[in-house]
Design a protein around this motif. Structure first.
Motif, PDB file in Angstrom:
ATOM      1  N   CYS A  38      20.218  -9.718  -4.837  1.00  0.00           N
ATOM      2  CA  CYS A  38      20.956  -9.949  -6.068  1.00  0.00           C
ATOM      3  C   CYS A  38      20.286 -11.097  -6.796  1.00  0.00           C
ATOM      4  N   GLY A  39      20.002 -10.894  -8.070  1.00  0.00           N
ATOM      5  CA  GLY A  39      19.351 -11.947  -8.835  1.00  0.00           C
ATOM      6  C   GLY A  39      17.838 -11.834  -8.764  1.00  0.00           C
ATOM      7  N   ASP A  40      17.171 -12.944  -8.960  1.00  0.00           N
ATOM      8  CA  ASP A  40      15.707 -12.972  -8.984  1.00  0.00           C
ATOM      9  C   ASP A  40      15.141 -12.593  -7.623  1.00  0.00           C
ATOM     10  N   TYR A  41      14.016 -11.880  -7.646  1.00  0.00           N
ATOM     11  CA  TYR A  41      13.359 -11.437  -6.415  1.00  0.00           C
ATOM     12  C   TYR A  41      11.864 -11.682  -6.536  1.00  0.00           C
ATOM     13  N   LYS A  42      11.272 -12.196  -5.470  1.00  0.00           N
ATOM     14  CA  LYS A  42       9.827 -12.404  -5.417  1.00  0.00           C
ATOM     15  C   LYS A  42       9.324 -11.948  -4.057  1.00  0.00           C
ATOM     16  N   GLN A  43       8.148 -11.357  -4.064  1.00  0.00           N
ATOM     17  CA  GLN A  43       7.488 -11.001  -2.818  1.00  0.00           C
ATOM     18  C   GLN A  43       6.043 -11.435  -2.946  1.00  0.00           C
ATOM     19  N   TYR A  44       5.444 -11.849  -1.822  1.00  0.00           N
ATOM     20  CA  TYR A  44       4.119 -12.445  -1.848  1.00  0.00           C
ATOM     21  C   TYR A  44       3.132 -11.641  -1.010  1.00  0.00           C
ATOM     22  N   HIS A  45       1.850 -11.713  -1.392  1.00  0.00           N
ATOM     23  CA  HIS A  45       0.770 -11.191  -0.567  1.00  0.00           C
ATOM     24  C   HIS A  45       0.582 -12.122   0.629  1.00  0.00           C
ATOM     25  N   LYS A  46      -0.145 -11.668   1.631  1.00  0.00           N
ATOM     26  CA  LYS A  46      -0.409 -12.494   2.812  1.00  0.00           C
ATOM     27  C   LYS A  46      -1.120 -13.792   2.466  1.00  0.00           C
ATOM     28  N   ASN A  47      -1.913 -13.794   1.394  1.00  0.00           N
ATOM     29  CA  ASN A  47      -2.634 -15.015   1.012  1.00  0.00           C
ATOM     30  C   ASN A  47      -1.754 -16.000   0.241  1.00  0.00           C
ATOM     31  N   GLY A  48      -0.475 -15.642   0.033  1.00  0.00           N
ATOM     32  CA  GLY A  48       0.460 -16.538  -0.640  1.00  0.00           C
ATOM     33  C   GLY A  48       0.601 -16.299  -2.131  1.00  0.00           C
ATOM     34  N   SER A  49      -0.246 -15.454  -2.697  1.00  0.00           N
ATOM     35  CA  SER A  49      -0.124 -15.178  -4.128  1.00  0.00           C
ATOM     36  C   SER A  49       1.016 -14.189  -4.377  1.00  0.00           C
ATOM     37  N   ILE A  50       1.545 -14.215  -5.581  1.00  0.00           N
ATOM     38  CA  ILE A  50       2.666 -13.343  -5.945  1.00  0.00           C
ATOM     39  C   ILE A  50       2.235 -11.882  -5.916  1.00  0.00           C
ATOM     40  N   PHE A  51       3.025 -11.037  -5.256  1.00  0.00           N
ATOM     41  CA  PHE A  51       2.817  -9.587  -5.268  1.00  0.00           C
ATOM     42  C   PHE A  51       3.718  -8.942  -6.317  1.00  0.00           C
ATOM     43  N   MET A  52       5.003  -9.301  -6.319  1.00  0.00           N
ATOM     44  CA  MET A  52       5.914  -8.749  -7.315  1.00  0.00           C
ATOM     45  C   MET A  52       7.002  -9.742  -7.663  1.00  0.00           C
ATOM     46  N   ILE A  53       7.462  -9.640  -8.906  1.00  0.00           N
ATOM     47  CA  ILE A  53       8.571 -10.454  -9.404  1.00  0.00           C
ATOM     48  C   ILE A  53       9.510  -9.505 -10.128  1.00  0.00           C
ATOM     49  N   GLY A  54      10.790  -9.640  -9.835  1.00  0.00           N
ATOM     50  CA  GLY A  54      11.768  -8.802 -10.508  1.00  0.00           C
ATOM     51  C   GLY A  54      13.159  -9.360 -10.376  1.00  0.00           C
ATOM     52  N   LYS A  55      14.136  -8.529 -10.661  1.00  0.00           N
ATOM     53  CA  LYS A  55      15.524  -8.962 -10.618  1.00  0.00           C
ATOM     54  C   LYS A  55      16.384  -7.793 -10.170  1.00  0.00           C
ATOM     55  N   TYR A  56      17.394  -8.105  -9.360  1.00  0.00           N
ATOM     56  CA  TYR A  56      18.394  -7.133  -8.933  1.00  0.00           C
ATOM     57  C   TYR A  56      19.726  -7.468  -9.588  1.00  0.00           C
ATOM     58  N   TYR A  68       3.951  -6.508 -11.045  1.00  0.00           N
ATOM     59  CA  TYR A  68       3.214  -6.409  -9.791  1.00  0.00           C
ATOM     60  C   TYR A  68       1.806  -6.947 -10.018  1.00  0.00           C
ATOM     61  N   TYR A  69       1.273  -7.679  -9.000  1.00  0.00           N
ATOM     62  CA  TYR A  69      -0.012  -8.361  -9.142  1.00  0.00           C
ATOM     63  C   TYR A  69      -0.925  -8.065  -7.954  1.00  0.00           C
ATOM     64  N   THR A  70      -2.239  -8.202  -8.185  1.00  0.00           N
ATOM     65  CA  THR A  70      -3.210  -8.105  -7.096  1.00  0.00           C
ATOM     66  C   THR A  70      -3.176  -9.404  -6.292  1.00  0.00           C
ATOM     67  N   GLU A  71      -3.874  -9.405  -5.162  1.00  0.00           N
ATOM     68  CA  GLU A  71      -3.965 -10.616  -4.353  1.00  0.00           C
ATOM     69  C   GLU A  71      -4.687 -11.736  -5.099  1.00  0.00           C
ATOM     70  N   LYS A  72      -5.476 -11.386  -6.101  1.00  0.00           N
ATOM     71  CA  LYS A  72      -6.190 -12.390  -6.891  1.00  0.00           C
ATOM     72  C   LYS A  72      -5.414 -12.799  -8.133  1.00  0.00           C
ATOM     73  N   GLY A  73      -4.187 -12.302  -8.277  1.00  0.00           N
ATOM     74  CA  GLY A  73      -3.325 -12.721  -9.375  1.00  0.00           C
ATOM     75  C   GLY A  73      -3.438 -11.919 -10.655  1.00  0.00           C
ATOM     76  N   LYS A  74      -4.205 -10.831 -10.639  1.00  0.00           N
ATOM     77  CA  LYS A  74      -4.315  -9.995 -11.837  1.00  0.00           C
ATOM     78  C   LYS A  74      -3.107  -9.064 -11.928  1.00  0.00           C
ATOM     79  N   LEU A  75      -2.626  -8.898 -13.128  1.00  0.00           N
ATOM     80  CA  LEU A  75      -1.489  -8.021 -13.377  1.00  0.00           C
ATOM     81  C   LEU A  75      -1.874  -6.581 -13.080  1.00  0.00           C
ATOM     82  N   LEU A  76      -1.052  -5.880 -12.278  1.00  0.00           N
ATOM     83  CA  LEU A  76      -1.275  -4.472 -11.960  1.00  0.00           C
ATOM     84  C   LEU A  76      -0.345  -3.553 -12.746  1.00  0.00           C
ATOM     85  N   THR A  77       0.932  -3.882 -12.753  1.00  0.00           N
ATOM     86  CA  THR A  77       1.915  -2.986 -13.359  1.00  0.00           C
ATOM     87  C   THR A  77       3.069  -3.770 -13.945  1.00  0.00           C
TER      88      THR A  77
END
Length: 131
Positions: A38-56, A68-77
């Protein structure tokens, strides 16, 4: 709280490596009543960079903009949700950061004009999904 969890106390947790965060909803006595995100949600790649950010929303459904982002921080989707269904603007990029497609969804269906690009980000075609 201001996260749409209907005024109940909420706490955010990680998996110990900081790779996932979610919110648990509690009663006033801190009794756990839901592990639904519920609320803000974040998930990270193994290297600590952001994988996804969203909200429930308060029912654990994806809502608003998710990125959604790559392990190098580039925007994917970029995806937009309403009641856990794709609704609104959508963009998809290659791992090299080049646009692949963009358009709009309505209730999990592509609608209107969609634009498609080659692996270099060069425009290929426009498709009207309503036809």
């Amino acid at each position: 709280t201001g996260n749409g969890c209907r005024g109940r106390a909420a706490s955010t947790h990680t998996d110990g490596w900081g790779r996932a965060e979610h919110t648990q909803i509690h009663t006033g006595h801190q009794q756990l009543i839901s592990t639904v995100a519920c609320g803000d949600y974040k998930q990270y790649h193994k290297n600590g960079s952001i994988f996804m950010i969203g909200k429930y929303d308060h029912k654990g459904r994806r809502t608003n903009t998710w990125k959604y982002y790559t392990e190098k921080g580039k925007l994917l989707t970029i995806k937009n949700y309403l009641f856990d269904k794709l609704n609104g603007y959508f963009e998809d990029y290659s791992y090299r950061g080049k646009i692949r497609e963009k358009g709009h969804y309505l209730n999990n269906r592509k609608v209107g004009e969609w634009y498609y690009y080659d692996k270099y980000g060069k425009f290929l075609r426009k498709v009207n999904e309503d036809e």
